[in-house]
Design a protein around this motif. Structure first.
Motif, PDB file in Angstrom:
ATOM      1  N   ASN A 343      28.314  30.911  28.929  1.00 22.76           N
ATOM      2  CA  ASN A 343      27.309  31.245  29.941  1.00 22.76           C
ATOM      3  C   ASN A 343      27.206  30.231  31.070  1.00 22.76           C
ATOM      4  O   ASN A 343      27.093  30.592  32.235  1.00 22.76           O
ATOM      5  N   ALA A 344      27.226  28.944  30.718  1.00 21.68           N
ATOM      6  CA  ALA A 344      26.970  27.917  31.726  1.00 21.68           C
ATOM      7  C   ALA A 344      28.183  27.594  32.591  1.00 21.68           C
ATOM      8  O   ALA A 344      28.064  26.854  33.571  1.00 21.68           O
ATOM      9  N   VAL A 345      29.347  28.116  32.247  1.00 21.90           N
ATOM     10  CA  VAL A 345      30.527  27.927  33.101  1.00 21.90           C
ATOM     11  C   VAL A 345      30.323  28.768  34.363  1.00 21.90           C
ATOM     12  O   VAL A 345      30.133  29.989  34.285  1.00 21.90           O
ATOM     13  N   PRO A 346      30.340  28.160  35.537  1.00 18.01           N
ATOM     14  CA  PRO A 346      30.068  28.925  36.755  1.00 18.01           C
ATOM     15  C   PRO A 346      31.221  29.856  37.133  1.00 18.01           C
ATOM     16  O   PRO A 346      32.378  29.627  36.759  1.00 18.01           O
ATOM     17  N   VAL A 347      30.886  30.896  37.867  1.00 15.43           N
ATOM     18  CA  VAL A 347      31.904  31.835  38.356  1.00 15.43           C
ATOM     19  C   VAL A 347      32.970  31.093  39.149  1.00 15.43           C
ATOM     20  O   VAL A 347      34.164  31.392  39.061  1.00 15.43           O
ATOM     21  N   GLU A 348      32.542  30.089  39.914  1.00 18.32           N
ATOM     22  CA  GLU A 348      33.468  29.339  40.768  1.00 18.32           C
ATOM     23  C   GLU A 348      34.562  28.653  39.949  1.00 18.32           C
ATOM     24  O   GLU A 348      35.706  28.514  40.418  1.00 18.32           O
ATOM     25  N   ALA A 349      34.237  28.206  38.750  1.00 20.83           N
ATOM     26  CA  ALA A 349      35.236  27.562  37.900  1.00 20.83           C
ATOM     27  C   ALA A 349      36.315  28.557  37.488  1.00 20.83           C
ATOM     28  O   ALA A 349      37.508  28.237  37.492  1.00 20.83           O
ATOM     29  N   CYS A 350      35.894  29.773  37.127  1.00 21.92           N
ATOM     30  CA  CYS A 350      36.871  30.801  36.731  1.00 21.92           C
ATOM     31  C   CYS A 350      37.680  31.274  37.933  1.00 21.92           C
ATOM     32  O   CYS A 350      38.871  31.574  37.806  1.00 21.92           O
ATOM     33  N   GLN A 351      37.048  31.328  39.098  1.00 21.64           N
ATOM     34  CA  GLN A 351      37.774  31.692  40.313  1.00 21.64           C
ATOM     35  C   GLN A 351      38.845  30.638  40.629  1.00 21.64           C
ATOM     36  O   GLN A 351      39.989  30.979  40.940  1.00 21.64           O
ATOM     37  N   ALA A 352      38.479  29.372  40.506  1.00 17.16           N
ATOM     38  CA  ALA A 352      39.439  28.291  40.770  1.00 17.16           C
ATOM     39  C   ALA A 352      40.598  28.342  39.782  1.00 17.16           C
ATOM     40  O   ALA A 352      41.762  28.145  40.162  1.00 17.16           O
ATOM     41  N   PHE A 353      40.299  28.629  38.504  1.00 10.01           N
ATOM     42  CA  PHE A 353      41.369  28.668  37.509  1.00 10.01           C
ATOM     43  C   PHE A 353      42.259  29.889  37.714  1.00 10.01           C
ATOM     44  O   PHE A 353      43.478  29.820  37.528  1.00 10.01           O
ATOM     45  N   SER A 354      41.672  30.986  38.117  1.00 11.44           N
ATOM     46  CA  SER A 354      42.449  32.192  38.432  1.00 11.44           C
ATOM     47  C   SER A 354      43.449  31.905  39.557  1.00 11.44           C
ATOM     48  O   SER A 354      44.626  32.294  39.489  1.00 11.44           O
ATOM     49  N   GLU A 355      42.986  31.202  40.572  1.00  6.48           N
ATOM     50  CA  GLU A 355      43.868  30.840  41.696  1.00  6.48           C
ATOM     51  C   GLU A 355      44.952  29.870  41.239  1.00  6.48           C
ATOM     52  O   GLU A 355      46.111  29.975  41.686  1.00  6.48           O
ATOM     53  N   PHE A 356      44.593  28.947  40.346  1.00  2.00           N
ATOM     54  CA  PHE A 356      45.589  28.022  39.811  1.00  2.00           C
ATOM     55  C   PHE A 356      46.672  28.783  39.051  1.00  2.00           C
ATOM     56  O   PHE A 356      47.869  28.509  39.200  1.00  2.00           O
ATOM     57  N   MET A 357      46.267  29.732  38.215  1.00  2.43           N
ATOM     58  CA  MET A 357      47.226  30.535  37.446  1.00  2.43           C
ATOM     59  C   MET A 357      48.175  31.300  38.372  1.00  2.43           C
ATOM     60  O   MET A 357      49.393  31.342  38.150  1.00  2.43           O
ATOM     61  N   THR A 358      47.612  31.891  39.398  1.00  2.00           N
ATOM     62  CA  THR A 358      48.424  32.672  40.344  1.00  2.00           C
ATOM     63  C   THR A 358      49.449  31.783  41.051  1.00  2.00           C
ATOM     64  O   THR A 358      50.629  32.145  41.186  1.00  2.00           O
ATOM     65  N   GLN A 359      49.006  30.610  41.465  1.00  2.00           N
ATOM     66  CA  GLN A 359      49.913  29.700  42.178  1.00  2.00           C
ATOM     67  C   GLN A 359      50.981  29.153  41.237  1.00  2.00           C
ATOM     68  O   GLN A 359      52.147  29.022  41.619  1.00  2.00           O
ATOM     69  N   PHE A 360      50.593  28.866  40.005  1.00  2.00           N
ATOM     70  CA  PHE A 360      51.562  28.348  39.035  1.00  2.00           C
ATOM     71  C   PHE A 360      52.657  29.385  38.785  1.00  2.00           C
ATOM     72  O   PHE A 360      53.848  29.039  38.683  1.00  2.00           O
ATOM     73  N   GLN A 361      52.291  30.635  38.696  1.00  2.00           N
ATOM     74  CA  GLN A 361      53.298  31.672  38.497  1.00  2.00           C
ATOM     75  C   GLN A 361      54.249  31.753  39.691  1.00  2.00           C
ATOM     76  O   GLN A 361      55.476  31.870  39.530  1.00  2.00           O
ATOM     77  N   LYS A 362      53.707  31.677  40.897  1.00  2.00           N
ATOM     78  CA  LYS A 362      54.557  31.720  42.090  1.00  2.00           C
ATOM     79  C   LYS A 362      55.548  30.558  42.119  1.00  2.00           C
ATOM     80  O   LYS A 362      56.715  30.717  42.490  1.00  2.00           O
ATOM     81  N   ASP A 363      55.071  29.392  41.673  1.00  2.00           N
ATOM     82  CA  ASP A 363      55.916  28.196  41.712  1.00  2.00           C
ATOM     83  C   ASP A 363      56.958  28.154  40.601  1.00  2.00           C
ATOM     84  O   ASP A 363      57.935  27.405  40.705  1.00  2.00           O
ATOM     85  N   ASN A 364      56.758  28.955  39.546  1.00  2.00           N
ATOM     86  CA  ASN A 364      57.619  28.822  38.375  1.00  2.00           C
ATOM     87  C   ASN A 364      58.266  30.130  37.919  1.00  2.00           C
ATOM     88  O   ASN A 364      58.878  30.185  36.848  1.00  2.00           O
ATOM     89  N   ASN A 365      58.173  31.139  38.705  1.00  2.00           N
ATOM     90  CA  ASN A 365      58.748  32.440  38.333  1.00  2.00           C
ATOM     91  C   ASN A 365      60.257  32.472  38.585  1.00  2.00           C
ATOM     92  O   ASN A 365      60.742  31.857  39.525  1.00  2.00           O
TER      93      ASN A 365
END
Length: 365
Positions: A343-365
């Protein structure tokens, strides 16, 4: 003067993130709690200022979870792990059996403890599929004479969660809700007993919440040690011995925070939004990210996944740590990756991690 502190992206599975506003209030009240000249940690648990904290926390929990008058709220110690023993000690009477729904490591531990006190069996198990799913309600096999049916509502290690709960009729239903209590509305009246360690959604570690139906409580075994009887704590308003006063104070403040967010309906929508930010990347990754849980059993609290190779997984976890994301490693028993979006994890943290995942895939695909 208030210090400026850089907060991290905290995805720890527990103890986990606490609301920043709650931490700030606790910081402001730490030395002088409401004009007492003492910290709440220094107050006598028999004093009026602490009793107000204690009773307000109970009242807030009843309000938020819509707990009916048929149930008591207890604040205990020993974590959910002690409940694994207390439950059969109190309710697995001689000549009775208890059934356990096996959905992960915590249900396995609860089952192992119960075996020490009487006859127990599996009402259902998804172990054969590496705990990727929750059994359907129709798959549950239990006897109408059972002492109780036990389930774990959310499985932190494997990332699965019950979406609906069975109606077990006259057989008491017990749930370990340590990792998803307060994350969505539930019908408390379905349960004879709910228990939860506080350190995921309720507050800091040290407090265990038990919600127990009064008539079920009356059926408990009395030939057990005083401190291990639920009745001891119910009769004394959870003040038979010194409770974890600071933890209960913090729990009460987290409940106030949850109320101010709009209650459980609003929190549930927020949790769905956070989880969807991560799951949408997994589902759209073309197999680069591989979710562990079946889609219809996915947890909104613990999002588990792997990458295509162990080498890529290690690189991902190393870079995630460097980017400031804490607690993303999967449980040591199964490895992989895990985002715990309590509950206490903010939406912004999940948004930032989602963007990190997307960028990591682009860099390593």
């Amino acid at each position: 003067m208030k210090l400026q502190v850089q907060r991290t992206y905290n995805f720890n599975a527990g103890p986990s993130a606490l609301p920043l506003s709650v931490l700030e209030k606790a910081q402001a009240e730490l030395i002088d709690f409401r004009g007492t000249g003492m910290s709440v940690m220094e107050l006598s648990h028999r004093s009026r200022p602490y009793e107000e904290v204690h009773n307000q926390a109970i009242s807030s929990l009843k309000e938020l979870l819509a707990i009916p008058n048929t149930h008591e709220v207890l604040f205990l110690q020993g974590g959910a792990s002690l409940q694994f023993s207390m439950i059969p000690m109190n309710f697995l009477q001689p000549g009775k059996k208890a059934s356990y729904v096996m959905t992960g490591s915590w249900s396995e531990k609860a089952f192992s403890e119960a075996k020490l006190f009487g006859e127990v069996y599996h009402a259902a198990s998804t172990k054969e599929g590496n705990y990727r799913s929750i059994p359907t309600i129709n798959e549950l096999q239990y006897d109408k004479e059972d002492a109780y049916v036990h389930l774990t509502s959310n499985n932190t290690i494997y990332g699965t969660q019950w979406k609906d709960f069975p109606d077990t009729g006259d057989v008491p239903l017990i749930a370990d809700m340590s990792s998803d209590i307060l994350s969505k509305p539930i019908d408390v009246s379905k349960f004879a007993l709910i228990y939860a360690g506080a350190q995921k959604n309720l507050g800091p570690s040290g407090v265990t919440v038990v919600i127990i139906r009064k008539d079920f409580l009356e059926s408990a075994n009395t030939n057990i040690p005083t401190m291990l009887k639920y009745s001891t704590h119910a009769k004394n308003n959870s003040l038979y011995n010194t409770p974890p006063t600071f933890g209960i104070y913090m729990l009460g403040e987290v409940l106030n925070w949850a109320r101010d967010l709009g209650g459980l309906e609003a929190i549930a929508k927020r949790n769905e939004e956070k989880a969807n930010l991560i799951y949408s990347v997994i589902d759209g990754s073309n197999g680069f990210y591989i979710g562990h849980a079946d889609q219809d059993s996915r947890s909104l609290m613990n999002l588990t996944f792997n990458l295509k190779t162990p080498e890529l997984e290690k690189k991902f976890l190393d870079q995630a740590k460097q980017a400031g994301f804490v607690g993303v490693n999967g449980h040591r028993s199964i490895g992989g990756c895990r985002v715990s979006a309590y509950n206490a994890v903010p939406v912004e943290a999940c948004q930032a991690f989602s963007e990190f995942m997307t960028q990591f895939q682009k860099d390593n695909n």
